[in-house]
Design an enzyme around this catalytic site. Sequence first.
Site, PDB file in Angstrom:
ATOM      1  N   LYS A 140       0.876  -1.182   0.000  1.00  0.00           N
ATOM      2  CA  LYS A 140       0.000   0.000   0.000  1.00  0.00           C
ATOM      3  C   LYS A 140       0.907   1.225   0.000  1.00  0.00           C
ATOM      4  O   LYS A 140       2.063   1.161   0.413  1.00  0.00           O
ATOM      5  CB  LYS A 140      -0.885  -0.003   1.251  1.00  0.00           C
ATOM      6  CG  LYS A 140      -2.123   0.839   1.123  1.00  0.00           C
ATOM      7  CD  LYS A 140      -3.230   0.131   0.336  1.00  0.00           C
ATOM      8  CE  LYS A 140      -4.377   1.079   0.048  1.00  0.00           C
ATOM      9  NZ  LYS A 140      -5.525   0.377  -0.548  1.00  0.00           N
ATOM     10  N   ASP A 175      -6.998   4.426  -4.589  1.00  0.00           N
ATOM     11  CA  ASP A 175      -7.679   4.247  -3.291  1.00  0.00           C
ATOM     12  C   ASP A 175      -8.319   5.607  -3.009  1.00  0.00           C
ATOM     13  O   ASP A 175      -8.538   6.392  -3.958  1.00  0.00           O
ATOM     14  CB  ASP A 175      -6.681   3.842  -2.194  1.00  0.00           C
ATOM     15  CG  ASP A 175      -7.364   3.399  -0.901  1.00  0.00           C
ATOM     16  OD1 ASP A 175      -7.883   2.287  -0.847  1.00  0.00           O
ATOM     17  OD2 ASP A 175      -7.407   4.197   0.068  1.00  0.00           O
TER      18      ASP A 175
HETATM   19  P1  NDP Z   1     -12.985   7.788  -2.911  1.00  0.00           P
HETATM   20  O1  NDP Z   1     -11.943   8.784  -2.647  1.00  0.00           O
HETATM   21  O2  NDP Z   1     -13.480   7.598  -4.299  1.00  0.00           O
HETATM   22  O3  NDP Z   1     -14.260   8.050  -1.982  1.00  0.00           O
HETATM   23  C1  NDP Z   1     -14.145   8.064  -0.606  1.00  0.00           C
HETATM   24  C2  NDP Z   1     -15.479   8.437  -0.023  1.00  0.00           C
HETATM   25  O4  NDP Z   1     -15.414   8.334   1.398  1.00  0.00           O
HETATM   26  C3  NDP Z   1     -15.866   9.859  -0.330  1.00  0.00           C
HETATM   27  O5  NDP Z   1     -17.254   9.954  -0.371  1.00  0.00           O
HETATM   28  C4  NDP Z   1     -15.303  10.603   0.879  1.00  0.00           C
HETATM   29  O6  NDP Z   1     -15.938  11.848   1.135  1.00  0.00           O
HETATM   30  C5  NDP Z   1     -15.594   9.625   1.979  1.00  0.00           C
HETATM   31  N1  NDP Z   1     -14.624   9.815   3.074  1.00  0.00           N
HETATM   32  C6  NDP Z   1     -13.270   9.845   2.967  1.00  0.00           C
HETATM   33  N2  NDP Z   1     -12.711  10.061   4.165  1.00  0.00           N
HETATM   34  C7  NDP Z   1     -13.726  10.162   5.022  1.00  0.00           C
HETATM   35  C8  NDP Z   1     -13.800  10.410   6.408  1.00  0.00           C
HETATM   36  N3  NDP Z   1     -12.699  10.585   7.146  1.00  0.00           N
HETATM   37  N4  NDP Z   1     -15.037  10.443   6.976  1.00  0.00           N
HETATM   38  C9  NDP Z   1     -16.146  10.251   6.234  1.00  0.00           C
HETATM   39  N5  NDP Z   1     -16.127  10.023   4.910  1.00  0.00           N
HETATM   40  C10 NDP Z   1     -14.950   9.997   4.318  1.00  0.00           C
HETATM   41  O7  NDP Z   1     -12.403   6.399  -2.328  1.00  0.00           O
HETATM   42  P2  NDP Z   1     -12.853   4.924  -2.640  1.00  0.00           P
HETATM   43  O8  NDP Z   1     -14.311   4.873  -2.872  1.00  0.00           O
HETATM   44  O9  NDP Z   1     -11.935   4.373  -3.651  1.00  0.00           O
HETATM   45  O10 NDP Z   1     -12.488   4.195  -1.259  1.00  0.00           O
HETATM   46  C11 NDP Z   1     -13.412   4.096  -0.179  1.00  0.00           C
HETATM   47  C12 NDP Z   1     -12.968   2.978   0.745  1.00  0.00           C
HETATM   48  O11 NDP Z   1     -12.897   1.735   0.010  1.00  0.00           O
HETATM   49  C13 NDP Z   1     -11.587   3.138   1.365  1.00  0.00           C
HETATM   50  O12 NDP Z   1     -11.584   2.558   2.646  1.00  0.00           O
HETATM   51  C14 NDP Z   1     -10.703   2.323   0.447  1.00  0.00           C
HETATM   52  O13 NDP Z   1      -9.524   1.900   1.097  1.00  0.00           O
HETATM   53  C15 NDP Z   1     -11.629   1.156   0.171  1.00  0.00           C
HETATM   54  N6  NDP Z   1     -11.303   0.389  -1.023  1.00  0.00           N
HETATM   55  C16 NDP Z   1     -11.249   0.986  -2.256  1.00  0.00           C
HETATM   56  C17 NDP Z   1     -10.973   0.235  -3.370  1.00  0.00           C
HETATM   57  C18 NDP Z   1     -11.030   0.801  -4.737  1.00  0.00           C
HETATM   58  O14 NDP Z   1     -10.937   0.022  -5.688  1.00  0.00           O
HETATM   59  N7  NDP Z   1     -11.207   2.099  -4.915  1.00  0.00           N
HETATM   60  C19 NDP Z   1     -10.611  -1.204  -3.253  1.00  0.00           C
HETATM   61  C20 NDP Z   1     -10.788  -1.744  -1.931  1.00  0.00           C
HETATM   62  C21 NDP Z   1     -11.084  -0.954  -0.865  1.00  0.00           C
HETATM   63  P3  NDP Z   1     -15.232  13.207   0.624  1.00  0.00           P
HETATM   64  O15 NDP Z   1     -15.539  13.267  -0.833  1.00  0.00           O
HETATM   65  O16 NDP Z   1     -15.883  14.245   1.442  1.00  0.00           O
HETATM   66  O17 NDP Z   1     -13.782  13.050   0.926  1.00  0.00           O
END
Ligand code: NDP
Length: 458
Positions: free
Chosen positions: A139, A179
């Site tokens: 990571k 991510d």
């Molecule tokens: P994005 O950046 O596309 O979206 C993240 C989302 O979570 C946004 O809506 C963001 O809101 C919100 N968010 C981020 N930080 C916080 C916080 N501290 N409190 C509340 N909401 C928060 O990321 P992903 O969708 O790619 O990833 C989301 C999760 O999935 C993570 O845990 C990631 O590790 C996991 N994941 C992702 C994968 C992927 O393929 N993308 C694969 C496997 C796991 P805002 O826009 O306001 O920041």
Amino acid sequence: MPTATLESSKAEGKMEYVDKVLEITKKRNPGEPEFHQAVDEVLNSLRPVVKKNPEIEQLNLLERIVEPERQIIFRVPWQDDKGKMQVNRGFRIQFNSALGPYKGGLRFHPSVYIGIIKFLGFEQIFKNSLTGLMMGGAKGGSDFDPKGKSDSEVMRFCQSFMNELYRHIGADTDVPAGDIGVGGREVAYMFGQWKKLTKLFNGVLTGKGLDFGGSLVRTEATGYGCVYFCDEMLKDRKESFKGKTVVVSGSGNVAIYAHQKATALGAKVVAMSDSNGYIYDKNGINLNTIKRLKEVERKRIKEYVNEHKSAEYQEGCNGIWQIKCDVALPSATQNELDGNAAKTLVKNGCIAVAEGANMPCTPEAVKVFLDNKVSFGPGKAANAGGVATSGLEMSQNSQRLPWTFEETDKKLNTIMVNIHKSAKEASEEYGMPGNLVAGSNIAGFMKVARAMIAQGLV
Ligand code: NDP
């Protein structure tokens, strides 16, 4: 820096092997609570495995597996639009290569520090193992915040990040992906810089644009995969998504496509969130509006209520779990769903929770779900569809042949069904039927353990 080792700890008394390794890990990695939490969760569920397989202790496998093979920390200088020099910190943790080249995403978020990257890298080892593909665990990321930055600033940052990272990665060495904060735009800027620095055009990053080696379904994969996994859990209860009310936290890559697939299977998604607050729409959230707001306009989720009068917006993220639902898909970030939120979900009749995000449920929340027989899919299994499809992107890049959407989606579905099956079987084999947390940890661990034992002093 403490220099605790297993030998010194052994000399101190007769602790169980797992407890000793947990103690050492916490001493060796002070101030990293997320990493401690992830290691705690995995090692505790391995207790019956350690008892049944004495060579794990004899070969000191646990102490080796919690130590990353390599940790790279670097300066990322970049210039903002006003010409001012800025600096961020970059990370890449190459945790374990027993099963293949290191593989795992890059996270750009102000909360990033070494403890977050270590927790994610550690989880990634077992997640990648569960996919059945040849991928080690890694990571990386930075404390850079893409929010509010111009495209040019994001580009300059990504280029500078790659100016150091390129030395450490490669299509057969280490293959990063996206991510939080790293989507198609960022991957493309980094790929462009990699190409310029190395003269190579290969599968060094996944999540690339479709015109230059990206795989169909990669964008949708984590959200789709999470729903496929959850569907398997529902089938075990003789249920399905049809007619179910679903809450999905987050509104990023994972959340959007979890919404899309759950809806396609007949569910109604009534709530989503971002880091400022959440929206509730009893008629079901219109995904086209969310996609435009979040993917194109990069706006806040509260704007949704301006266009949909049936929707309400509330400040703060945690309240989303007060909304009555049958299925919850936490898909935002770590520790976003605590014990109290879990109790509320149970009280409201929720029957299944699948983690789209990494470690979104606190240990207290997980216990509440397991104690109350809520079907619970832990992130390392339920969200493995993203990295699995990245693995499929690597295969297509090596073949120089793109696969169709249907072909790739079918492969993703098969992988998710198999992950569920392995986790379920392992939970039964070790006397914890239905506990997919233990089952996923055990199934993921066994393959890595066998490979490390076979490979000798690694
Ligand atoms: P994005 O950046 O596309 O979206 C993240 C989302 O979570 C946004 O809506 C963001 O809101 C919100 N968010 C981020 N930080 C916080 C916080 N501290 N409190 C509340 N909401 C928060 O990321 P992903 O969708 O790619 O990833 C989301 C999760 O999935 C993570 O845990 C990631 O590790 C996991 N994941 C992702 C994968 C992927 O393929 N993308 C694969 C496997 C796991 P805002 O826009 O306001 O920041």
